[in-house]
Write a protein that holds these residues in place. Structure first.
Motif, PDB file in Angstrom:
ATOM      1  N   CYS A 119       0.841  -1.200   0.000  1.00 42.51           N
ATOM      2  CA  CYS A 119       0.000   0.000   0.000  1.00 42.51           C
ATOM      3  C   CYS A 119       0.872   1.243   0.000  1.00 42.51           C
ATOM      4  O   CYS A 119       2.022   1.222   0.443  1.00 42.51           O
ATOM      5  CB  CYS A 119      -0.953   0.002   1.195  1.00 42.51           C
ATOM      6  N   GLN A 120       0.302   2.325  -0.497  1.00 40.27           N
ATOM      7  CA  GLN A 120       0.990   3.603  -0.517  1.00 40.27           C
ATOM      8  C   GLN A 120      -0.033   4.721  -0.650  1.00 40.27           C
ATOM      9  O   GLN A 120      -1.152   4.493  -1.108  1.00 40.27           O
ATOM     10  CB  GLN A 120       1.983   3.677  -1.677  1.00 40.27           C
ATOM     11  N   ARG A 121       0.350   5.925  -0.251  1.00 41.10           N
ATOM     12  CA  ARG A 121      -0.518   7.080  -0.418  1.00 41.10           C
ATOM     13  C   ARG A 121      -0.519   7.487  -1.879  1.00 41.10           C
ATOM     14  O   ARG A 121       0.493   7.376  -2.576  1.00 41.10           O
ATOM     15  CB  ARG A 121      -0.025   8.232   0.453  1.00 41.10           C
ATOM     16  N   SER A 122      -1.662   7.963  -2.373  1.00 42.47           N
ATOM     17  CA  SER A 122      -1.758   8.380  -3.768  1.00 42.47           C
ATOM     18  C   SER A 122      -2.677   9.588  -3.899  1.00 42.47           C
ATOM     19  O   SER A 122      -3.311  10.008  -2.926  1.00 42.47           O
ATOM     20  CB  SER A 122      -2.273   7.229  -4.636  1.00 42.47           C
ATOM     21  N   GLU A 127      -4.663  12.158  -0.850  1.00 43.68           N
ATOM     22  CA  GLU A 127      -5.993  11.989  -0.249  1.00 43.68           C
ATOM     23  C   GLU A 127      -6.528  10.565  -0.377  1.00 43.68           C
ATOM     24  O   GLU A 127      -7.606  10.264   0.120  1.00 43.68           O
ATOM     25  CB  GLU A 127      -6.979  12.964  -0.899  1.00 43.68           C
ATOM     26  N   LYS A 128      -5.777   9.706  -1.015  1.00 48.69           N
ATOM     27  CA  LYS A 128      -6.204   8.324  -1.158  1.00 48.69           C
ATOM     28  C   LYS A 128      -5.089   7.363  -0.760  1.00 48.69           C
ATOM     29  O   LYS A 128      -3.911   7.739  -0.731  1.00 48.69           O
ATOM     30  CB  LYS A 128      -6.628   8.038  -2.603  1.00 48.69           C
ATOM     31  N   VAL A 129      -5.478   6.136  -0.463  1.00 49.49           N
ATOM     32  CA  VAL A 129      -4.515   5.065  -0.220  1.00 49.49           C
ATOM     33  C   VAL A 129      -4.672   4.061  -1.354  1.00 49.49           C
ATOM     34  O   VAL A 129      -5.786   3.652  -1.683  1.00 49.49           O
ATOM     35  CB  VAL A 129      -4.766   4.380   1.139  1.00 49.49           C
ATOM     36  N   GLN A 130      -3.566   3.706  -1.960  1.00 55.07           N
ATOM     37  CA  GLN A 130      -3.576   2.731  -3.060  1.00 55.07           C
ATOM     38  C   GLN A 130      -3.059   1.394  -2.562  1.00 55.07           C
ATOM     39  O   GLN A 130      -1.955   1.301  -2.023  1.00 55.07           O
ATOM     40  CB  GLN A 130      -2.705   3.229  -4.211  1.00 55.07           C
ATOM     41  N   ILE A 131      -3.872   0.355  -2.713  1.00 52.91           N
ATOM     42  CA  ILE A 131      -3.492  -0.998  -2.313  1.00 52.91           C
ATOM     43  C   ILE A 131      -3.247  -1.808  -3.577  1.00 52.91           C
ATOM     44  O   ILE A 131      -4.028  -1.729  -4.535  1.00 52.91           O
ATOM     45  CB  ILE A 131      -4.607  -1.648  -1.470  1.00 52.91           C
ATOM     46  N   SER A 132      -2.159  -2.578  -3.602  1.00 52.25           N
ATOM     47  CA  SER A 132      -1.783  -3.326  -4.798  1.00 52.25           C
ATOM     48  C   SER A 132      -1.520  -4.790  -4.463  1.00 52.25           C
ATOM     49  O   SER A 132      -0.957  -5.107  -3.417  1.00 52.25           O
ATOM     50  CB  SER A 132      -0.529  -2.727  -5.439  1.00 52.25           C
ATOM     51  N   VAL A 133      -1.945  -5.671  -5.370  1.00 57.82           N
ATOM     52  CA  VAL A 133      -1.683  -7.105  -5.258  1.00 57.82           C
ATOM     53  C   VAL A 133      -0.928  -7.519  -6.509  1.00 57.82           C
ATOM     54  O   VAL A 133      -1.482  -7.495  -7.613  1.00 57.82           O
ATOM     55  CB  VAL A 133      -2.988  -7.922  -5.122  1.00 57.82           C
TER      56      VAL A 133
END
Length: 210
Positions: A119-122, A127-133
């Motif tokens: 995860c990282q801020r985006s 203003e958003k959190v980006q989650i990646s798989v």
């Protein structure tokens, strides 16, 4: 319950019991998916929005599927990115999205492969959190990427590992928060699914009525 009792029996009976339990779990999952599709179609999907630690959500989702990964010889891990903070979301629905994405990666990642959740801020102002798989599996053909989040879409036309609802439901869950979901993939190299959720400073949305 009967299948669980069989787990105490000899090895061959245990294997049969495990198969029964697995099939029952898949059937329950399919039923839940179909119910969710009906709720979405009827506009009756309810979200219970609160602030949650995104790192804890990711950790729990990975722990729930760690046993499956081990049994398949796949490494499933969380990439240390520091603390991503809190997200404004329905925890159970985000868990559902992550389970769908990790489960999908497990279907197409071979033994000795690797799946990583991060995860990282985006966003322009974070203003958003980006989650990646991410996985290093077989990847997705470019023509499939365009339709992969549609209802009843499947990565392979002859695939029998599901009926093509998981990614559609994941998209609808993410968009309801509101957020965005997309995929980047290269054939033969793997895929990365990303989705965003509002950071904790975003306005909390009221749960939609049933």
């Amino acid at each position: 319950m009967a299948a669980q009792n069989l787990l105490e029996e000899p090895k061959d009976v245990k294997e049969l019991a495990l198969s029964i339990n697995r099939s029952a779990g898949e059937m329950l999952g399919l039923i839940q998916d179909l119910l969710d599709v009906e709720r979405i179609a009827a506009g009756k999907l309810t979200l219970h929005i609160e602030q949650h630690d995104v790192s804890e959500i990711i950790k729990q989702a990975v722990e729930q599927l760690q046993g499956v990964a081990v049994s398949q010889g796949v490494t499933l891990e969380v990439e240390p990115e520091g603390v991503c903070g809190y997200v404004v979301c329905d925890r159970s629905r985000v868990m559902q999205v992550l389970s769908n994405l990790i489960g999908n990666a497990l279907k197409f990642t071979p033994a000795k492969g690797r799946i990583c959740v991060s995860c990282q801020r985006s966003g322009p102002e974070g203003e958003k959190v980006q989650i990646s798989v991410s996985d290093n599996g077989e990847g997705i053909a470019p023509e499939k990427i365009k339709t992969i989040f549609e209802r009843f879409s499947q990565i392979h036309n002859q695939d029998r590992r599901g009926i093509g609802l998981g990614l559609y439901i994941a998209r609808m869950m993410v968009e309801e928060h509101p957020g965005r979901i997309w995929v980047e993939s290269t054939l033969g190299e793997g895929s990365t699914f990303h989705f965003t959720l509002p950071f904790r400073s975003s306005a909390v949305h009221e749960a939609k009525p049933q």
